[in-house]
Motif scaffolding. Structure first.
Motif, mmCIF file in Angstrom:
data_model
loop_
_atom_site.group_PDB
_atom_site.id
_atom_site.type_symbol
_atom_site.label_atom_id
_atom_site.label_comp_id
_atom_site.label_asym_id
_atom_site.label_seq_id
_atom_site.Cartn_x
_atom_site.Cartn_y
_atom_site.Cartn_z
ATOM 1 N N HIS A 83 24.008 62.694 25.643
ATOM 2 C CA HIS A 83 25.465 62.832 25.889
ATOM 3 C C HIS A 83 25.919 61.987 27.065
ATOM 4 O O HIS A 83 25.151 61.729 27.997
ATOM 5 N N ASP A 94 21.810 62.713 34.008
ATOM 6 C CA ASP A 94 21.878 63.829 33.047
ATOM 7 C C ASP A 94 22.649 63.394 31.804
ATOM 8 O O ASP A 94 23.825 63.094 31.877
ATOM 9 N N GLY A 95 21.941 63.323 30.683
ATOM 10 C CA GLY A 95 22.561 62.916 29.414
ATOM 11 C C GLY A 95 22.644 61.414 29.283
ATOM 12 O O GLY A 95 22.239 60.828 28.270
ATOM 13 N N GLU A 128 28.534 68.037 25.625
ATOM 14 C CA GLU A 128 27.259 68.757 25.773
ATOM 15 C C GLU A 128 27.382 69.734 26.940
ATOM 16 O O GLU A 128 26.872 70.848 26.908
ATOM 17 N N GLU A 129 28.074 69.346 28.014
ATOM 18 C CA GLU A 129 28.001 70.119 29.250
ATOM 19 C C GLU A 129 28.650 71.501 29.158
ATOM 20 O O GLU A 129 28.226 72.437 29.819
ATOM 21 N N GLN A 193 15.503 67.979 35.017
ATOM 22 C CA GLN A 193 16.480 68.832 35.712
ATOM 23 C C GLN A 193 15.778 70.004 36.417
ATOM 24 O O GLN A 193 16.422 70.992 36.762
HETATM 25 MN MN MN Z 1 22.230 67.095 29.760
#
Ligand code: MN
Ligand code: HGY
Ligand code: MN
Length: 412
Positions: A83, A94-95, A128-129, A193
């Protein structure tokens, strides 16, 4: 199958370039789903994929699919997805690493003219988040048949704007039916993460599945009153009730340690005036555990605590579970491809479960799916200080390419 090497420098430069779209002064990214920054990065992504000769399609909830043909068009595509939306104080990786790692793999295939057996697709999953529009993984959830497109489009943000309106506004409400596309497989590259890989000095996480996750919304109602003229014993203080609940929610998670986690992440206090006894408080709860039965126990304790704590305080309340994503196991054959991909690239790896939610958790319901993790400094994520190194990003993209080609070879 040649030993194709990704271009680590190009990947890093691409990551740093897109980090400017919604970039923050602290070096993170604020690129909430369906905002103008999201549109900007989507437009950029579409242009990059089309420059490689990919065909880009968009479905009715904004999921983007960039397809490169393979030798055998009868084969279903192998997807590499993640994402491009971020948390309000998100990091650069992230993503984003999953989508841009996939773009780097696609660039490599294109520039050497490598012909795969199956078509290859890069996927950018919308929202996504779950920060602006709850629940998380909303559009991959529609793709997997967990939510209807109507449910997704009806979701509103805290300003009352609906997902559907904003999707139209940025021009990414596609014509394709969500979920009509079928995959032979999906691989998702993502930062861990968490701190495990870094702590053990390993480069690659061979992800076995995703833990169970549940979100709740609670509204506590008391009575607004003058802070000077209202005796303590006659108050109905909604914020005090919330404070006691927050303490109890933390204790419920600790009672199921070490694997349970429980968080109150969002709270709104009304009227939020220094000399008014708070009359109404809204807050969210995030419970997670690898075992759904433990989540059932935590949920029962939560509901018991609401009555036991709030009723004696003469506070009324509404509680509803707005999301339940059961624990997921990934596809053994794809997990093996990741292991082989890591070995081929010469990286130490370890098996692990994902603590964070990912689109892969939903896609696994409709296609063989797995994930690849790389470390992030101190395990910090959902934080502008999120940091994954040049070498770690390159390692992840290399293992992604290796795993996809390993699986493609088996389809041939
Ligand atoms: Mn993610
Ligand atoms: O909530 C999650 O785990 C994901 O980052 N959306
Ligand atoms: Mn996230």
């Amino acid at each position: 199958m040649q030993n194709l090497q990704i271009d680590a420098r190009r990947l890093w430069d691409t990551l740093m370039h897109t980090a400017q779209i919604g970039g923050t002064a602290k070096g993170g990214i604020c690129r909430l789903t369906l905002t103008d920054f999201d549109r900007q990065v989507r437009d950029w992504f579409k242009a990059q994929c089309e420059a490689l000769g990919c065909t880009v399609s968009v479905d009715e909830v904004g999921n983007m699919f960039a397809r490169r043909p393979g030798r055998n068009q009868k084969l279903l595509p192998i997807a590499m997805g993640s994402h491009l939306d971020t948390q309000p104080t998100g990091g650069k990786f992230d993503g984003v690493l999953g989508v841009l790692g996939a773009l780097e793999a696609m660039r490599r295939l294109h520039e050497v003219g490598y012909e795969t057996n199956a078509p290859i697709e890069i996927v950018n999953w919308t929202n996504e988040e779950g920060s602006r529009y709850a629940p998380a993984m909303l559009a991959s959830g529609v793709f997997a048949g967990v939510f209807t497109p109507e449910f997704a489009c009806s979701r509103t943000d805290r300003d009352g704007k609906t997902f559907g309106e904003e999707l139209e506004r940025i021009g990414y409400k596609g014509k394709d039916k969500a979920g009509a596309r079928k995959f032979a497989a999906m691989f998702e590259l993502h930062i861990e993460q968490g701190p495990i890989l870094e702590d053990e000095g390993r480069m690659i996480g061979v992800v076995q599945g995703v833990q169970g996750m549940r979100w709740y919304e609670v509204t506590i109602t008391g009575q607004e009153a003058h802070t000077g003229a209202t005796p303590m014993r006659l108050r109905k203080n909604a914020l005090l009730g919330a404070a006691r609940m927050i303490e109890r929610i933390d204790a419920i998670a600790l009672e199921h340690a070490p694997d349970a986690v429980g968080t109150v992440g969002m709270i709104e206090n009304k009227p939020n005036s220094r000399n008014v006894v708070p009359g109404e408080v809204f807050f969210t709860i995030d419970f997670r555990h690898p075992d759904d039965k433990v989540l059932d126990a935590m949920e029962a304790k939560l509901r018991g605590a609401l009555a036991a704590i709030l009723e004696p305080m003469k506070l009324s309340y509404k509680e509803r579970r707005i999301w339940n994503s059961p624990a997921v196991k990934f596809a053994p054959e794809l997990i093996e491809c990741v292991r082989i991909g890591a070995q081929k690239a010469g990286f130490a790896s370890r098996d692990m479960i994902s603590g964070a939610g990912h689109d892969a958790a939903y896609v696994a319901r409709v296609a063989p799916t797995t994930m690849i993790f790389v470390p992030c400094a101190g395990g910090i994520s959902h934080n502008e200080a999120e940091s994954t190194s040049f070498e770690q990003c390159a390692a992840g993209a290399q293992v992604l390419l290796n795993a996809v080609l390993e699986y493609d070879r088996r389809l041939g």
